[in-house]
Enzyme design. Structure first.
Site, short mmCIF file in Angstrom:
data_model
loop_
_atom_site.label_atom_id
_atom_site.label_comp_id
_atom_site.label_asym_id
_atom_site.label_seq_id
_atom_site.Cartn_x
_atom_site.Cartn_y
_atom_site.Cartn_z
CG MET A 1 -1.69 1.19 1.50
SD MET A 1 -2.72 1.15 3.00
CE MET A 1 -1.39 1.29 4.19
CB CYS A 2 1.85 3.91 -1.76
SG CYS A 2 1.06 4.06 -3.41
CG HIS A 3 -1.42 9.43 -0.77
ND1 HIS A 3 -1.03 10.75 -1.11
CD2 HIS A 3 -2.60 9.31 -0.06
CE1 HIS A 3 -1.95 11.67 -0.39
NE2 HIS A 3 -2.83 10.83 -0.11
CB ILE B 1 -3.85 4.85 2.60
CG1 ILE B 1 -4.75 4.67 3.88
CG2 ILE B 1 -3.39 6.20 2.54
CD1 ILE B 1 -3.86 4.71 5.15
#
Length: 310
Positions: free
Chosen positions: A267-269, A296
């Site tokens: 996961m990242c932004h 996210i």
């Protein structure tokens, strides 16, 4: 709201350079795990990768690592290292496919000029007399992979130029075969093959449902590649933070801290950086890797408003 590309300010070239020493410290056997160096010429691989606002095309090739964009088939960390095979020389007409199931092959090669027939014949004779292709690649190959004994790593269909792909995927294991591409003549050897790994997007609602199951957090591997200041603003339970900017510190140890056989979620932004890392993990031998689509931010907007957006 910050732009994903503004957060990821480390260029692909910087990442590749930072990871240069990893290969030599991790791999002692050429056949085991190696990785190609970023280069602009010549490359039998077809893809390019964007790690920041600008698009960086790195072509050359893969193996165990430095952070090589999907422009390279990196050879993953594998649980076994195939023994150095005794090579024979052939033309590559017969196939070694095991049914029609998707597969990946571990390949090494050397490249010579199209018009250097004398050298090509000489190298074929050396191989027939028992010389190892990797040793000959170091001395004679024009491809930047010569520094890794010609190792290209684990590759899948669709990653290489058509002529090379056809020869590689029809070559018998451990037999050196010849093929011609726009770059010149190649002598290539398939050292091993395996079932193709999985790389998929997972939607926020799917991940949310999984997180509700306590056993999921015990069995799955969750990786957050955002920077510490981002994690402080918003986070999800169970994720281990491995900032992409700090790749040089955690990349070499990835297979000691995580199990390549387990399902791994990244996961990242907004899902861009995590996709690059997911591809890298796949190249390192991780069998099932899932990238959180939209990151996210999408998770917060679509399924859990309690998670802050930024």
């Amino acid at each position: 709201m910050k732009c994903e590309t503004n957060v990821c300010i480390v260029s692909a070239r910087q990442i590749a350079i930072a990871a240069m020493s990893i290969l030599r410290s991790v791999c002692q056997l050429r056949v085991g795990v190696t990785t190609p160096k970023p280069c602009l010429h010549p490359s039998i691989f077809l893809f390019s990768l964007s790690l920041s606002h600008n698009t960086h095309t790195l072509t050359s090739f893969p193996r165990t690592f430095r952070f090589h964009p999907l422009s390279l088939p990196l050879s993953p960390f594998v649980l076994f290292m195939p023994p150095k095979a005794t090579a024979s020389y052939g033309t590559g007409a017969s196939g070694a496919a095991e049914g029609d199931r998707p597969r990946e092959i571990l390949v090494q090669h050397l490249l010579v000029k199209e018009d250097d027939q004398k050298l090509l014949l000489y190298l074929q004779q050396k191989i027939s007399s028992g010389e190892d292709l990797s040793d000959l690649a170091v001395e004679y190959s024009l491809c930047p992979s010569k520094e890794e004994g010609g190792m290209l790593g684990w590759v899948r269909k669709g990653q290489m130029v058509p002529e090379f792909e056809e020869a590689a995927f029809t070559a018998p294991l451990n037999q050196v075969v010849r093929c011609k591409t726009k770059f010149g003549w190649h002598l290539l050897q398939v050292l091993s093959e395996r079932e193709e790994s999985i790389l998929q997007d997972i939607q926020p609602d799917e991940l949310h449902m999984k997180i509700q199951d306590p056993s999921f957090l015990d069995e799955a591997q969750l990786i957050d590649v955002r920077e510490p200041d981002e994690v402080a603003k918003a986070s999800l339970p169970g994720f281990t933070v491995l900032p992409l900017r700090q790749f040089g510190s955690w990349g070499p140890e990835i297979t000691t801290k995580f199990d390549p056989q387990k399902d791994t979620y990244v996961m990242c932004h907004h899902g861009m950086r995590s996709l690059q890392v997911a591809k890298w993990l796949q190249s390192q031998g991780f069998r099932k890797v899932y990238n959180l689509s939209g990151g996210i931010h999408a998770y917060a907007v679509q399924v859990d408003p309690s998670v802050p957006t930024y």
